[in-house]
Design a protein around this motif. Structure first.
Motif, PDB file in Angstrom:
ATOM      1  N   SER A  27     -33.187   0.107  11.415  1.00 49.36           N
ATOM      2  CA  SER A  27     -33.118  -0.957  10.781  1.00 49.36           C
ATOM      3  C   SER A  27     -34.229  -2.074  11.531  1.00 49.36           C
ATOM      4  O   SER A  27     -34.054  -2.373  12.747  1.00 49.36           O
ATOM      5  CB  SER A  27     -31.780  -1.537  10.538  1.00 49.36           C
ATOM      6  OG  SER A  27     -31.914  -2.983  10.136  1.00 49.36           O
ATOM      7  N   SER A  28     -34.875  -2.674  10.864  1.00 43.56           N
ATOM      8  CA  SER A  28     -35.947  -3.642  11.436  1.00 43.56           C
ATOM      9  C   SER A  28     -35.429  -4.993  11.809  1.00 43.56           C
ATOM     10  O   SER A  28     -35.572  -5.963  12.472  1.00 43.56           O
ATOM     11  CB  SER A  28     -37.225  -4.048  10.805  1.00 43.56           C
ATOM     12  OG  SER A  28     -36.757  -4.372   9.240  1.00 43.56           O
ATOM     13  N   GLN A  29     -33.786  -5.178  11.337  1.00 41.70           N
ATOM     14  CA  GLN A  29     -33.283  -6.379  11.648  1.00 41.70           C
ATOM     15  C   GLN A  29     -32.838  -6.711  12.937  1.00 41.70           C
ATOM     16  O   GLN A  29     -32.622  -7.722  13.344  1.00 41.70           O
ATOM     17  CB  GLN A  29     -31.912  -6.346  10.774  1.00 41.70           C
ATOM     18  CG  GLN A  29     -30.882  -5.853  11.336  1.00 41.70           C
ATOM     19  CD  GLN A  29     -29.636  -5.810  10.351  1.00 41.70           C
ATOM     20  OE1 GLN A  29     -29.454  -5.225   9.178  1.00 41.70           O
ATOM     21  NE2 GLN A  29     -28.403  -6.458  10.868  1.00 41.70           N
ATOM     22  N   PHE A  30     -32.722  -5.505  13.681  1.00 43.29           N
ATOM     23  CA  PHE A  30     -32.672  -5.801  15.499  1.00 43.29           C
ATOM     24  C   PHE A  30     -33.774  -5.980  16.087  1.00 43.29           C
ATOM     25  O   PHE A  30     -33.789  -5.848  17.216  1.00 43.29           O
ATOM     26  CB  PHE A  30     -31.604  -4.612  15.856  1.00 43.29           C
ATOM     27  CG  PHE A  30     -30.340  -4.532  15.036  1.00 43.29           C
ATOM     28  CD1 PHE A  30     -29.405  -5.816  15.149  1.00 43.29           C
ATOM     29  CD2 PHE A  30     -29.954  -3.444  13.934  1.00 43.29           C
ATOM     30  CE1 PHE A  30     -28.103  -5.784  14.491  1.00 43.29           C
ATOM     31  CE2 PHE A  30     -28.778  -3.278  13.333  1.00 43.29           C
ATOM     32  CZ  PHE A  30     -27.840  -4.703  13.678  1.00 43.29           C
ATOM     33  N   ASP A  31     -35.009  -5.886  15.354  1.00 41.47           N
ATOM     34  CA  ASP A  31     -36.242  -5.911  16.070  1.00 41.47           C
ATOM     35  C   ASP A  31     -36.505  -4.958  16.931  1.00 41.47           C
ATOM     36  O   ASP A  31     -36.968  -5.090  18.181  1.00 41.47           O
ATOM     37  CB  ASP A  31     -36.448  -7.460  16.572  1.00 41.47           C
ATOM     38  CG  ASP A  31     -37.958  -7.809  16.881  1.00 41.47           C
ATOM     39  OD1 ASP A  31     -38.808  -7.134  16.112  1.00 41.47           O
ATOM     40  OD2 ASP A  31     -38.147  -8.501  17.790  1.00 41.47           O
TER      41      ASP A  31
END
Length: 126
Positions: free
Chosen positions: A116-120
């Motif tokens: 997931s890109s939400q955690f960069d």
């Protein structure tokens, strides 16, 4: 009958009996109609046979394969719950019907999941 390319799906509207969904188009009949699997009958049928058929769509998120990612890593940056960066191996890439690749990693329970890109996260090349 013509085999369908991956990514095409028959769309069905929500009814009182079901939630609405997408079914993969397995093939096209000789007249160009989308064929889907009727699980009850155990055979391919025209998608338009169902009263809640809503058309055919291209599902670009449909996965068509996966490849190994030897040497690739992923860095999870520190945050309020994680005081230091964590570097884990990237276990593979899931390939979508549109040709894009999604990195795959193991979750805390050892299950494979898309990153997931939400955690960069940072993807590190070999």
């Amino acid at each position: 009958m013509i085999p369908a390319n991956p990514g095409y799906a028959a769309s069905f509207k929500k009814t009182n009996k079901n939630m609405g969904n997408l079914l993969p188009v397995i093939a096209w009949d000789d007249e160009g109609h989308a064929l889907v699997l009727d699980e009850d009958e155990g055979q391919l049928v025209r998608a338009s046979r169902f009263s809640n058929f809503d058309g055919v769509t291209y599902d670009a998120n449909h996965y068509i394969g996966a490849i190994h990612a030897p040497g690739w890593k992923i860095r999870w940056p520190k945050n309020e719950r994680q005081p230091e960066d964590i570097v884990d191996p990237l276990i593979g890439w899931a390939i979508r019907a549109d040709g894009t690749g999604i990195p795959l990693a193991l979750d805390v329970d050892g299950f494979i999941e898309p990153v997931s890109s939400q955690f960069d996260p940072e993807i590190i090349r070999p």
